[in-house]
Design a protein around this motif. Structure first.
Motif, PDB file in Angstrom:
ATOM      1  N   LEU A  22      -7.055  -3.158  -3.209  1.00  0.00           N
ATOM      2  CA  LEU A  22      -6.036  -2.217  -3.663  1.00  0.00           C
ATOM      3  C   LEU A  22      -5.078  -2.873  -4.650  1.00  0.00           C
ATOM      4  CD1 LEU A  22      -5.149   0.733  -3.082  1.00  0.00           C
ATOM      5  CD2 LEU A  22      -3.414  -0.224  -1.575  1.00  0.00           C
ATOM      6  N   LYS A  52      -9.669   8.072  -2.268  1.00  0.00           N
ATOM      7  CA  LYS A  52      -9.397   7.067  -1.224  1.00  0.00           C
ATOM      8  C   LYS A  52      -8.091   7.414  -0.532  1.00  0.00           C
ATOM      9  CE  LYS A  52      -8.593   2.666  -2.561  1.00  0.00           C
ATOM     10  NZ  LYS A  52      -8.960   1.288  -3.003  1.00  0.00           N
ATOM     11  N   LEU A 108      -8.471   3.360   2.328  1.00  0.00           N
ATOM     12  CA  LEU A 108      -7.253   2.876   1.664  1.00  0.00           C
ATOM     13  C   LEU A 108      -6.688   1.674   2.421  1.00  0.00           C
ATOM     14  CD1 LEU A 108      -4.874   3.310  -0.372  1.00  0.00           C
ATOM     15  CD2 LEU A 108      -3.880   4.865   1.320  1.00  0.00           C
ATOM     16  N   VAL A 109      -6.581   1.820   3.727  1.00  0.00           N
ATOM     17  CA  VAL A 109      -6.047   0.724   4.537  1.00  0.00           C
ATOM     18  C   VAL A 109      -6.964  -0.501   4.453  1.00  0.00           C
ATOM     19  CG1 VAL A 109      -5.325   0.018   6.842  1.00  0.00           C
ATOM     20  CG2 VAL A 109      -4.945   2.367   6.098  1.00  0.00           C
ATOM     21  N   THR A 148       1.653   8.791  10.495  1.00  0.00           N
ATOM     22  CA  THR A 148       1.893   7.586  11.279  1.00  0.00           C
ATOM     23  C   THR A 148       0.751   6.592  11.138  1.00  0.00           C
ATOM     24  OG1 THR A 148       3.025   8.958  12.922  1.00  0.00           O
ATOM     25  CG2 THR A 148       2.391   6.753  13.616  1.00  0.00           C
ATOM     26  N   TRP A 200      -4.685   5.308  12.300  1.00  0.00           N
ATOM     27  CA  TRP A 200      -4.157   6.030  11.127  1.00  0.00           C
ATOM     28  C   TRP A 200      -4.158   7.504  11.480  1.00  0.00           C
ATOM     29  CZ3 TRP A 200      -2.246   5.013   6.279  1.00  0.00           C
ATOM     30  CH2 TRP A 200      -2.313   6.001   5.316  1.00  0.00           C
ATOM     31  N   ALA A 255      -6.409  -2.562   1.512  1.00  0.00           N
ATOM     32  CA  ALA A 255      -5.169  -3.349   1.563  1.00  0.00           C
ATOM     33  C   ALA A 255      -5.320  -4.528   2.518  1.00  0.00           C
ATOM     34  CB  ALA A 255      -3.992  -2.465   1.999  1.00  0.00           C
ATOM     35  N   LEU A 256      -6.082  -4.332   3.589  1.00  0.00           N
ATOM     36  CA  LEU A 256      -6.163  -5.359   4.635  1.00  0.00           C
ATOM     37  C   LEU A 256      -7.261  -6.402   4.419  1.00  0.00           C
ATOM     38  CD1 LEU A 256      -5.677  -3.624   8.083  1.00  0.00           C
ATOM     39  CD2 LEU A 256      -4.165  -5.254   6.956  1.00  0.00           C
ATOM     40  N   LEU A 259      -2.626  13.947   1.819  1.00  0.00           N
ATOM     41  CA  LEU A 259      -2.895  12.648   1.211  1.00  0.00           C
ATOM     42  C   LEU A 259      -3.707  12.795  -0.068  1.00  0.00           C
ATOM     43  CD1 LEU A 259      -3.625  10.744   4.510  1.00  0.00           C
ATOM     44  CD2 LEU A 259      -1.862  10.093   2.857  1.00  0.00           C
ATOM     45  N   ARG A 262       1.359   3.694  -3.390  1.00  0.00           N
ATOM     46  CA  ARG A 262       0.899   5.071  -3.215  1.00  0.00           C
ATOM     47  C   ARG A 262       2.070   6.049  -3.152  1.00  0.00           C
ATOM     48  NH1 ARG A 262      -4.502   6.596  -2.092  1.00  0.00           N
ATOM     49  NH2 ARG A 262      -5.732   5.205  -3.397  1.00  0.00           N
ATOM     50  N   MET A 291       0.836  -1.199   0.000  1.00  0.00           N
ATOM     51  CA  MET A 291       0.000   0.000   0.000  1.00  0.00           C
ATOM     52  C   MET A 291       0.873   1.252   0.000  1.00  0.00           C
ATOM     53  SD  MET A 291      -2.694   1.256   2.928  1.00  0.00           S
ATOM     54  CE  MET A 291      -1.421   1.888   4.054  1.00  0.00           C
ATOM     55  N   PHE A 298      -8.307   2.575  -8.503  1.00  0.00           N
ATOM     56  CA  PHE A 298      -7.250   2.635  -7.490  1.00  0.00           C
ATOM     57  C   PHE A 298      -7.330   3.885  -6.618  1.00  0.00           C
ATOM     58  CE2 PHE A 298      -2.728   3.847  -6.549  1.00  0.00           C
ATOM     59  CZ  PHE A 298      -2.342   2.729  -5.830  1.00  0.00           C
ATOM     60  N   PHE A 299      -7.832   4.974  -7.176  1.00  0.00           N
ATOM     61  CA  PHE A 299      -7.817   6.261  -6.476  1.00  0.00           C
ATOM     62  C   PHE A 299      -9.083   6.558  -5.675  1.00  0.00           C
ATOM     63  CE2 PHE A 299      -4.957   6.669 -10.104  1.00  0.00           C
ATOM     64  CZ  PHE A 299      -3.816   7.168  -9.502  1.00  0.00           C
ATOM     65  N   PHE A 300     -10.108   5.688  -5.759  1.00  0.00           N
ATOM     66  CA  PHE A 300     -11.419   6.085  -5.247  1.00  0.00           C
ATOM     67  C   PHE A 300     -12.007   5.134  -4.201  1.00  0.00           C
ATOM     68  CE2 PHE A 300     -11.263   8.038  -9.537  1.00  0.00           C
ATOM     69  CZ  PHE A 300     -11.309   9.363  -9.127  1.00  0.00           C
TER      70      PHE A 300
END
Lengths: 389, 389, 389, 389
Positions: free
Chosen positions: B371, B221, B226-227, A317, B322, B230-231, B329, A238, A234, B358-360
């Motif tokens: 992602l 996103k 976003l996280v 962070t 986060w 990925a998760l 960002l 990005r 990720m 990818f961006f939304f």
């Protein structure tokens, strides 16, 4: 999942090195529980359609056995794990007979005067297990305690030199590698679920090739490293620069105690650290600790702190906490690897199986450390295996 | 990155709806800083080799302008953002002239008596910007305040009905859609960076098609989602069952204030929630809040608690925090989207560009919420664009 | 706060050992900023009514000086700290003259051929500072790098033996203790803000007594230990049994670098660990790490995981994260301690001042480690000091 | 702990309003388990020396009973709680007879046609319980579902007006207050463990006074608020300014479901929020949510984010996560309150007992919200009670 009929007849054996440890015990009771319809198949990657398509041997046909240095009955160990919340206590009662049967197939680890003799004794135990249970193939799985990295020695680099050393009564092999040697001699594929040297020594990869055996490793990816392999890409895609990534791990139980020994911990922190730099393409600083906290038992708590930099240098962070049960995370992967390695063996694959990188912290034969890339590779490989049936 | 020469000559304009907001201001000063060599290109996806291969218009040629309802000079807004740590204060001083020039290209949002007249005034401002600055193309980017979802009305479903309603002096369009209408009328591609209705109404997708324009959306996103993207696949491909996923978000600043209005928040929580179920293949319960905490300014803090189940029903937990700067960002993604949409326009693509998912948060035209999957689609699309140059 | 008039006339000097380090620099610029009305008094315990009642010397009258081994001008150091967010850059500009004046009062740390000569040089510098600035008293504050614990030696146990060893040209004293010796010889009270041996050696406590001087220590309680001293009593008074308490600390900056040396870290982890067992009344297991993460600069991040047991053995968990700026947390405590120790000196107290335990990780002369208990003791002592004025 | 002999003879009854709920069930089985020596006394504040000194009635003599609207046997409820990890399943088996006996003392909540009749029926049940079990006194404890705040009505303000309204067949009382009324009429002290109106109405405090009964409340301080009352004073006494404090709570189980009703949640968030401002001396902004997450069952997870400001305006952050079992945290406090209130009754105290503030989110009759201050008050009160024996 329906699977191609052909493989349903296969009788597959699992020979655990460390058969009375937490992971082997949990995998054993889990396979029994699922075969008996007492538990859903949650956590088994091999039950997902993209993987099951490979045509895998069914859980119902798995027969377990193995070596251990302890004589505690499997049912006793299972009870301890159940009491600490790894699985429901009711399973231990319901599967008492099956556990006793599985326990009767576990042999005390031989400790003879030379490594040559010990290796032969191990090999004979495995061969006897295969014959006694009328198995088509046996997969040897190392789930024993983590060893330190092996010291560089010439007799570990070539098979000829190794055989000569063993004949001369020397003892050059780390224990994990002695078992790998015996497994290969017994014509069995191998799964290295720990970071121990195992089959990674030159002499042994040569032996696996000679015996035309597939093997897979190493160090099951169960917790923090799993999350890393999902998160690091990720940041990469990005274009966010990771400035530091700190990894703190605590666990109790047997594995925690082993890793409290700094020499063994070297193996673990090395395999844990390798992937991050590879995924990001640059070196990332940050402390990594694995601490033994007796109180936690089989439960592992990890905390990671990621400091990163974005647009115009802004520093941000991310932190995560992972509270997982180590054995419950590892056991299904062990069953997945057994089924997949058995299928690879059946299809005639040999050498290290890079397509199984998805399961490992230190994926031998694979160069991709990202979880999504590893998943695609695995799914593609399974599709090919299924098509070739 | 070297890029095909052809596109280096392209003069691309960016017309911000909300040109004096945090995101537009940060994107504007960032593009200026990078063009002047005052900042590295961290955070720009379009500078990664896999994306740059598309042959994108250089940052150096970007000209910014736009509409806003406020008259605060851009330099003033930039100073406020710099003081709260979004970017280094030194940039505001160093780029004072460039900011003043950019400010002179911003027009006060027209508020005429009918929507027809307003739309025409917006269109004329955009056309004038393109001609005055001798631009090859202008990308309109909506970074204004989030609106509630649009109410279902027949005149929003077909272009003919919409034109008739506008001719009759009616005002059926949400503001974001009025700007989308004007953008398309002015022959400009559109990027919807907010969850507002924008071009998603039937009448407007029809207009985009008629004008053969590409557009992309929606809702950048940038953080928690976003996280998640990925998760969540990690849980899916490991066959771990997510039992609940709680999402708590806090932010200050202008966006926080807008989202403190429950009606606007509906748009946001809807686009935020959509993807998780899609990625996992089942419904996941869990609270989701977006709270306005004035103290936090442009910094967003999110905390997620994920409860999941593994092998033999064992329950485990993962949590993440986060702490990100929202504008820092979002701004690079805006620049990425401008360059990619400009390239798509140049190559003659039209309709919603699904490859930009990818961006939304709510990727229109894309069905993949993961992602990694979105990244592969993007990279493949960029490779094709580059090959077609 | 209005304070008794009498003390307003007092001219108090602060002599920093480590006068160009982060803490001394932040304390110096902070005192200047507050005296000039450029900053509010947030973070100063000595401004709370319960403490101010003691009748403390005003910040306006504080004069700073000190020793350092570096010659970097104070203004330069201040700029570096401001750039990393410790305090607003505007203060460095506004207080340029005052910082230059403060800088002119800093002396290079003497490094003569014997400890006797070095100690005399230090003493003379302190005496000269007091006379040149016409000060009523000077408080010596050790904010230099952390040293390892002192090795047991007979000449450190009694003053007579120490004097004899120094006369003989020996060098038995750790640096922090050499400065403590010189401070006491110069008739100055001492504040030990680090975990270094300082005045804790038998020979030096004897000297303080002989000179009738008050002193306080040790190791400023600024972060994780502060939180522990607030939280541990909660578990205690609720009869909840703490099973393990893990403490992970990361920091960059100079202090982080010093503590990356395991020998120095021993001092720190010892003072950090001491209190928990004392507060709970039993030994609590748990790892404690202090890691140097360059990226973090002066910002410290700590993560603690507390596993505890309640009614009927139910196991529960609490975790906390602390993200603080080390120098910004330490500097006001230094100013508080200077004012309070000056007042104690004025009132004729001598020996270690146990009532200042509130400020220290390893509270010498105090047996209570709970923050609330220490606060009550401090408030009571201040009330008595005020009453005695 | 040894306790004064005198009180060992006392037979104390507990009458639970909500006797088959999670808290009452856990308190009941806990008291039985401890009396039988099957569990240690962890979590019981009344077993700490500072509290036991009061001379409290022993756990061994407690007899439980109560009202509930459900008829599910206590053993069944206990099994469900044990299965979800609140206490060990073995206790339910070992205490089967005792649970059945306790169950036989629970009465179905009367629902007669008028409040007057219902109150009389409740009163008679309590009186019968006292007589049948030959009890010296009975403490009524409200652990039933949370009600919304009471609407302002004249007949709730004075006892005379209330009696008149009840005589007239009106139904002015919230359910919790009806039980408080009946308890006082039956000459029993009351503990309000929920935020419901209970005895806080003017008419009822008047009745308690008239009957010379002690009572205590309200809303047991078991989790996040407990932590707040330990942490907030840390910020206060260190002169650190809290800028915002966000509180997110998730829980499943019955209490979670009740609080999912926004009207009931008002009672809870009001009592939860009150203390922070009082402890700090200024208003602190920040969102507070209580979300029902079915998956979590009786386990509560809270996450707090505290943004604060220190020296020279530096902004810092602290976060904590609390993962606790609600019933296991509440049950011992209920037993503590019963023992302490019984002792207060024995000693002739009457009116609201402010010295019990330590146990409550919304401490009636106490003005100190800090945990340490409340602890000192409690310990002092207990010492006095003990001395007066």
């Amino acid at each position: 999942m329906t699977q191609p009929n052909a493989v349903h007849d296969q009788r597959v054996g699992v020979w655990f090195v460390g058969a009375r440890g937490s992971v082997a015990t949990t995998a054993t009771i889990g396979a029994l529980a699922m075969a008996a319809g007492l538990a859903p198949r949650t956590g088994l990657v091999s039950e997902l359609p993209e993987v099951a398509v490979a045509g895998l041997p069914p859980l119902e046909g798995l027969i377990t056995g193995g070596h251990d240095i302890l004589e505690t009955p499997l049912a006793h160990r299972a009870q301890v794990l159940a009491d600490s919340g790894v699985f429901p206590p009711a399973l231990v009662t319901a599967l008492a007979d099956e556990l006793a049967a599985a326990d009767s197939r576990i042999r005390l680890a031989p400790r003879l005067s030379t490594q040559r003799e010990s290796a032969q004794a191990v090999e004979q135990d495995i061969r006897a297990f295969r014959e006694d249970n009328d198995l088509d193939r046996v997969i040897v799985v190392d789930v024993s305690n983590t060893e330190p990295p092996a010291t560089q020695r010439p007799e570990l680099d070539s098979l000829a030199a190794l055989e000569e050393a063993l004949d001369a009564g020397h003892a050059p092999l780390p224990t994990s590698s002695l078992y790998a040697y015996a497994a290969f001699r017994a014509e069995c594929p191998l799964v290295s679920f720990t970071p121990s040297p195992g089959a990674t020594l030159g002499a042994l990869t040569e032996l696996a090739k000679e015996q035309a055996l597939p093997w897979a490793g190493r160090d099951g990816k169960t917790g923090e490293t799993l999350v890393k392999s999902a998160l690091a890409p990720m940041f990469g895609t990005r274009a966010l620069k990771v400035r530091s990534w700190a990894s703190y791990n605590m666990l109790g139980g047997g594995d925690g105690q082993t890793l409290a020994d700094p020499r063994a911990a070297v193996s673990k922190t090395t395999t844990k650290g390798a992937g991050l730099d590879a995924m990001l393409g640059y070196h990332v600083e940050g402390p990594m600790h694995i601490d033994y906290v007796e109180d936690l038992g089989d439960w592992k708590t990890a905390w990671d702190n990621i400091s990163f930099e974005g647009f115009l240098g802004t520093r941000m962070t991310m932190q995560f906490t992972w509270q997982g049960c180590d054995s419950a995370l590892a056991a299904p992967l062990v069953l997945d690897l057994v089924r997949l390695t058995a299928r690879a063996h059946e299809r005639g694959e040999n050498g290290v199986v890079g397509a199984l990188a998805f399961f490992f912290k230190d994926p031998l034969g694979g160069i991709d450390h990202t979880l999504s890339g590893q998943w695609r590779t695995l799914a593609q490989w399974c599709e090919n295996l299924g098509a070739s049936a």
